[in-house]
Scaffold this active site. Sequence first.
Site, PDB file in Angstrom:
ATOM      1  N   SER A   1      19.388 -32.531  35.834  1.00  0.00           N
ATOM      2  CA  SER A   1      19.509 -31.615  36.957  1.00  0.00           C
ATOM      3  C   SER A   1      19.716 -32.395  38.259  1.00  0.00           C
ATOM      4  O   SER A   1      20.712 -33.099  38.394  1.00  0.00           O
ATOM      5  CB  SER A   1      18.274 -30.707  37.015  1.00  0.00           C
ATOM      6  OG  SER A   1      18.505 -29.598  37.851  1.00  0.00           O
TER       7      SER A   1
ATOM      8  N   ASP B   1      24.048 -22.520  30.971  1.00  0.00           N
ATOM      9  CA  ASP B   1      23.174 -23.087  31.995  1.00  0.00           C
ATOM     10  C   ASP B   1      23.855 -22.906  33.351  1.00  0.00           C
ATOM     11  O   ASP B   1      24.927 -23.463  33.590  1.00  0.00           O
ATOM     12  CB  ASP B   1      22.932 -24.575  31.698  1.00  0.00           C
ATOM     13  CG  ASP B   1      22.060 -25.260  32.739  1.00  0.00           C
ATOM     14  OD1 ASP B   1      21.769 -24.654  33.793  1.00  0.00           O
ATOM     15  OD2 ASP B   1      21.665 -26.414  32.494  1.00  0.00           O
TER      16      ASP B   1
ATOM     17  N   HIS C   1      18.396 -23.779  31.164  1.00  0.00           N
ATOM     18  CA  HIS C   1      18.302 -25.001  31.968  1.00  0.00           C
ATOM     19  C   HIS C   1      17.001 -25.759  31.708  1.00  0.00           C
ATOM     20  O   HIS C   1      16.930 -26.966  31.956  1.00  0.00           O
ATOM     21  CB  HIS C   1      18.422 -24.664  33.453  1.00  0.00           C
ATOM     22  CG  HIS C   1      18.532 -25.876  34.332  1.00  0.00           C
ATOM     23  ND1 HIS C   1      19.584 -26.768  34.257  1.00  0.00           N
ATOM     24  CD2 HIS C   1      17.700 -26.376  35.293  1.00  0.00           C
ATOM     25  CE1 HIS C   1      19.418 -27.737  35.137  1.00  0.00           C
ATOM     26  NE2 HIS C   1      18.272 -27.534  35.767  1.00  0.00           N
TER      27      HIS C   1
END
Length: 222
Positions: free
Chosen positions: A112, A179, A191
């Site tokens: 991320s 996602d 996610h």
Amino acid sequence: MAARAAIAVLGAFAAANTIAAPVASAAPKCSDIEVAFARGTDEPAGIGVVGQAFVDTLRPMVKGSTVSTYAVKYPATWHFWKAAAGATDLSKRIQATAARCPDTKIVMGGYSQGAAVVDVVATSPIAGLGYTAPLPAAVVPHIAAVVVFGNPSARIGQPLTRMSPVFGSRTADLCAPNDPVCSLGRDFHSHVRYPESGLVKLAAQWVTRHAQAPAASPTVRR
């Protein structure tokens, strides 16, 4: 630059990164493989849940090789422009490891916002916008592979496999189906499910091939 612009994409999905993380283990002086991993937004200091799952999956695949970890030091808060501090720390660690342990095969990884940290290191040959320690060309061969999960650059059509001519062929840029951080999907739960998605195992297999064989492998895109 797409890598830095992608950091802003995370702002729309801040609530997605709420998982907790174990602290990374201390690295031995020189290991066969070092995984330098940047955690996701709002995770406690360490390599994060995804990073730990990746390392735990990798270790039995590289039998006979020692694997150490390095947790990239950066705030990992909602202030996404501070990802540049993580990029600086990651680059400095890679440079130090290459100098101290020239036979160690280095793996860059991130999840991320941590993936955006890796993007900066992999695509920015010059300093700027808070990033102060670009990788020297001589250090590049020490990096055996790159793995990123839920990379916000992929959402704007710039996965690391495409952005980096240097590292693209060594990179697995992995996005879970739907996602919203790395695709136009709307499944926020995806996610935070990378450890269960099968993509962690795929990344570990990718790194195993690169760390144990010098020959180039095909680029992985998801």
